[in-house]
Scaffold this active site. Structure first.
Site, mmCIF file in Angstrom:
data_model
loop_
_atom_site.group_PDB
_atom_site.id
_atom_site.type_symbol
_atom_site.label_atom_id
_atom_site.label_comp_id
_atom_site.label_asym_id
_atom_site.label_seq_id
_atom_site.Cartn_x
_atom_site.Cartn_y
_atom_site.Cartn_z
ATOM 1 N N HIS A 58 -5.689 -8.322 -5.073
ATOM 2 C CA HIS A 58 -5.051 -7.885 -3.827
ATOM 3 C C HIS A 58 -5.981 -6.947 -3.078
ATOM 4 O O HIS A 58 -6.498 -5.980 -3.650
ATOM 5 C CB HIS A 58 -3.728 -7.170 -4.103
ATOM 6 C CG HIS A 58 -3.119 -6.561 -2.867
ATOM 7 N ND1 HIS A 58 -3.106 -5.204 -2.632
ATOM 8 C CD2 HIS A 58 -2.526 -7.142 -1.790
ATOM 9 C CE1 HIS A 58 -2.520 -4.971 -1.460
ATOM 10 N NE2 HIS A 58 -2.161 -6.119 -0.936
ATOM 11 N N SER A 59 -6.241 -7.248 -1.802
ATOM 12 C CA SER A 59 -7.056 -6.406 -0.936
ATOM 13 C C SER A 59 -8.435 -6.175 -1.570
ATOM 14 O O SER A 59 -9.138 -7.143 -1.863
ATOM 15 C CB SER A 59 -6.324 -5.093 -0.653
ATOM 16 O OG SER A 59 -6.931 -4.389 0.400
ATOM 17 N N MET A 60 -8.855 -4.926 -1.810
ATOM 18 C CA MET A 60 -10.135 -4.690 -2.473
ATOM 19 C C MET A 60 -10.201 -5.412 -3.809
ATOM 20 O O MET A 60 -11.284 -5.801 -4.274
ATOM 21 C CB MET A 60 -10.368 -3.192 -2.674
ATOM 22 C CG MET A 60 -11.692 -2.839 -3.336
ATOM 23 S SD MET A 60 -11.830 -1.107 -3.835
ATOM 24 C CE MET A 60 -10.758 -1.101 -5.281
#
Length: 375
Positions: free
Chosen positions: A176-178
């Site tokens: 998720h994301s980074m």
């Protein structure tokens, strides 16, 4: 899971706080607090946001790297009975995130009798802090942790460092994301050779190239380093100008699009707020200093090796201001078309998609990821 069970599982997200209070009680107490930050920080409030499901599947591991030792909180459903089936879902959180953000998906995977593993990244949640946070060192830790967990709990693999812990297992890697960058680095640098990764799932991936975090942006790097050494500077902004806004703070407004009086939604927002104020400024800045962009040419080259059959599925959130869906064009143009199976845009959803619209996320994850992992 049959159609009726799937509909029931994705229809409603439920949770059981260890405090024994109802969600209505918890939300009302938080809303009535004169100083939300001070109230949320009270030790007696901790159990309001500690869920039974997480607590029952929590385990700490000591992970040894060449230059550092870490105590890492994990959440998994592996046991002395072995690993359920041959597929293990590995969830990697993003910047300032922790394993709790995946809770709706963890319950979904568990209800489908599949194995899962996730962690608090170093410095976040309940994992130990580091003196610095080089992204590739974090990636190495995740790889060593996954190997350690599989060796400990797999009845088919002896607990021996010389034995490949991935034998007989298929890995679904979810970031998720980074955490999407961490997952891509993890695959390209450590796991491609294992032939174990079946699917990569990228949830709201960030911009593929973040120029501001480039190492040749010397002024920005020096500024980040200064705040890293003097984190109270960032604390002043967070404490005095942002977090005092409570559910109107940036960490909530940018992570959630959904509004309204639904008690579950309010509970998730207060839960996110509690996690936000628990994160240390030094750790957040440390990760930005340690940022390493994925070498997308090399990554794509590994994907297209003839003996690999990875699938990549991307989830974007229509209303995400942190990772706008326009960023996905790069991935659609760059990732090999045979590997990029689907790009899913979740309507009326923001960055913390599992907390903003958990039912919608679970419904799509079940159909596009879990069901396809059986093929």
């Amino acid at each position: 899971m049959n159609m009726a069970e799937r509909a029931e599982a994705t229809k409603s997200w439920s949770c059981e706080p260890l405090s024994g209070k109802t969600l209505e009680e918890i939300v009302q107490n938080a809303e009535n607090a004169a100083d939300l930050v001070a109230y949320i920080r009270k030790p007696e409030v901790d159990l309001d946001f500690r869920l039974k499901f997480i607590a029952e599947h929590e385990e700490f591991f000591n992970v040894q790297l060449s230059d550092r030792n870490s105590r890492i909180r994990t959440c998994h459903n592996l046991s002395d009975k072995g690993i359920r089936g041959d597929t293990v879902f590995v969830f990697v959180p993003g910047l300032a995130g922790n394993l709790e953000q995946f809770e709706p998906l963890l319950e979904l995977v568990d209800s489908d009798q599949k194995a899962f593993l996730t962690l608090d990244l170093p410095g976040f949640g309940h994992s130990s802090e580091w003196s610095d946070y080089p992204m590739l060192k974090v990636v190495e830790l995740i790889f060593v942790l996954v190997c350690d967990v599989l060796r400990k709990w797999s009845t088919a693999v002896p607990n021996n460092d010389n034995v490949n812990p991935f034998n007989g297992h298929k890995i679904v890697l979810v970031g998720h994301s980074m955490g999407c960058f961490l997952a891509c680095h993890l695959y390209e640098q450590h796991m491609a050779d294992t032939k174990a990764v079946q699917t990569l799932v990228l949830l709201t991936p960030p911009k593929a190239h973040i120029e501001q975090l480039s190492k040749d942006k010397h002024i920005i790097q020096w500024a980040l380093y200064g705040v890293f050494k003097l984190p109270w500077l960032f604390d002043v902004y967070r404490n005095k100008f942002d977090q005092v806004k409570g559910l109107q703070s940036s960490g909530i407004k940018q992570y959630f699009y959904q509004q309204g009086d639904d008690v579950k939604l309010k509970y998730r927002k207060f839960w996110q707020f509690k996690n936000n104020i628990s994160n240390k400024s030094r750790t957040i800045i440390g990760y930005l200093l340690g940022w390493e962009t994925v070498d997308w040419v090399k990554f794509n080259g590994v994907l297209t090796q003839t003996d690999m059959k990875q699938k990549i599925i991307i989830f974007g959130a229509e209303k995400d201001p942190i990772a706008p869906i326009e960023n996905l064009e790069f991935y659609k143009q760059t990732i090999n078309k045979e590997c990029l199976r689907k790009v899913i845009i979740l309507p009326d959803c923001s960055h913390n998609l599992c907390f903003d619209r958990p039912e919608l996320v679970c419904e799509n994850f079940q159909r596009e990821v879990i069901d396809n992992s059986k093929l």
